[in-house]
Design a protein around this motif. Structure first.
Motif, PDB file in Angstrom:
ATOM      1  N   UNK A 108       0.821  -1.181   0.000  1.00 35.16           N
ATOM      2  CA  UNK A 108       0.000   0.000   0.000  1.00 35.16           C
ATOM      3  C   UNK A 108       0.870   1.252   0.000  1.00 35.16           C
ATOM      4  N   UNK A 109       1.753   1.382   0.966  1.00 29.53           N
ATOM      5  CA  UNK A 109       2.578   2.569   1.060  1.00 29.53           C
ATOM      6  C   UNK A 109       3.839   2.487   0.220  1.00 29.53           C
ATOM      7  N   UNK A 110       4.168   1.287  -0.274  1.00 26.05           N
ATOM      8  CA  UNK A 110       5.341   1.123  -1.091  1.00 26.05           C
ATOM      9  C   UNK A 110       6.639   1.055  -0.312  1.00 26.05           C
ATOM     10  N   UNK A 111       6.557   1.116   1.006  1.00 20.62           N
ATOM     11  CA  UNK A 111       7.753   1.085   1.845  1.00 20.62           C
ATOM     12  C   UNK A 111       7.850  -0.276   2.517  1.00 20.62           C
ATOM     13  N   UNK A 112       9.019  -0.897   2.458  1.00 23.38           N
ATOM     14  CA  UNK A 112       9.231  -2.174   3.127  1.00 23.38           C
ATOM     15  C   UNK A 112       9.661  -1.925   4.567  1.00 23.38           C
ATOM     16  N   UNK A 113       9.117  -2.719   5.462  1.00 22.52           N
ATOM     17  CA  UNK A 113       9.472  -2.613   6.874  1.00 22.52           C
ATOM     18  C   UNK A 113      10.357  -3.785   7.249  1.00 22.52           C
ATOM     19  N   UNK A 114      11.342  -3.544   8.111  1.00 27.56           N
ATOM     20  CA  UNK A 114      12.159  -4.666   8.560  1.00 27.56           C
ATOM     21  C   UNK A 114      11.379  -5.467   9.609  1.00 27.56           C
ATOM     22  N   UNK A 115      11.835  -6.670   9.858  1.00 29.04           N
ATOM     23  CA  UNK A 115      11.133  -7.612  10.742  1.00 29.04           C
ATOM     24  C   UNK A 115      10.845  -7.012  12.118  1.00 29.04           C
ATOM     25  N   UNK A 116      11.828  -6.354  12.714  1.00 31.40           N
ATOM     26  CA  UNK A 116      11.650  -5.769  14.045  1.00 31.40           C
ATOM     27  C   UNK A 116      10.593  -4.680  14.059  1.00 31.40           C
ATOM     28  N   UNK A 117      10.557  -3.887  12.997  1.00 33.38           N
ATOM     29  CA  UNK A 117       9.571  -2.819  12.916  1.00 33.38           C
ATOM     30  C   UNK A 117       8.161  -3.385  12.745  1.00 33.38           C
TER      31      UNK A 117
END
Length: 86
Positions: free
Chosen positions: A1-10
């Protein structure tokens, strides 16, 4: 949706944070959403080709469609208790 990948911890931090919030859930007496429920929604969303409708439980789909029509364009934002948009 936002196009931003989040790392596992986040992702874990956000899931924990959201599961601890109180939510106003239409048609339900519940006010919390478990991490496993959100994970299930994410999996269904991705498996459907990123269609939000995939997150609606099968038995609720008809009611949800009727409710959307009845609200004449007002949609529930899914936000914490008291938050909604017109």
């Amino acid at each position: 949706m936002g196009g931003r990948s989040l790392d596992y911890g986040e992702v874990r931090r956000l899931l924990r944070q959201k599961s601890m919030q109180r939510w106003e859930i239409p048609g339900s007496t519940r006010s919390r959403i478990s991490i496993s429920t959100v994970n299930n929604w994410i999996a269904r969303y991705r498996a459907s080709g990123n269609r939000l409708e995939a997150c609606i439980p099968r038995g609720v789909q008809t009611v949800a469609k009727d409710r959307t029509i009845a609200l004449s364009g007002r949609r529930f934002s899914g936000g914490p208790s008291g938050e909604h948009r017109s």
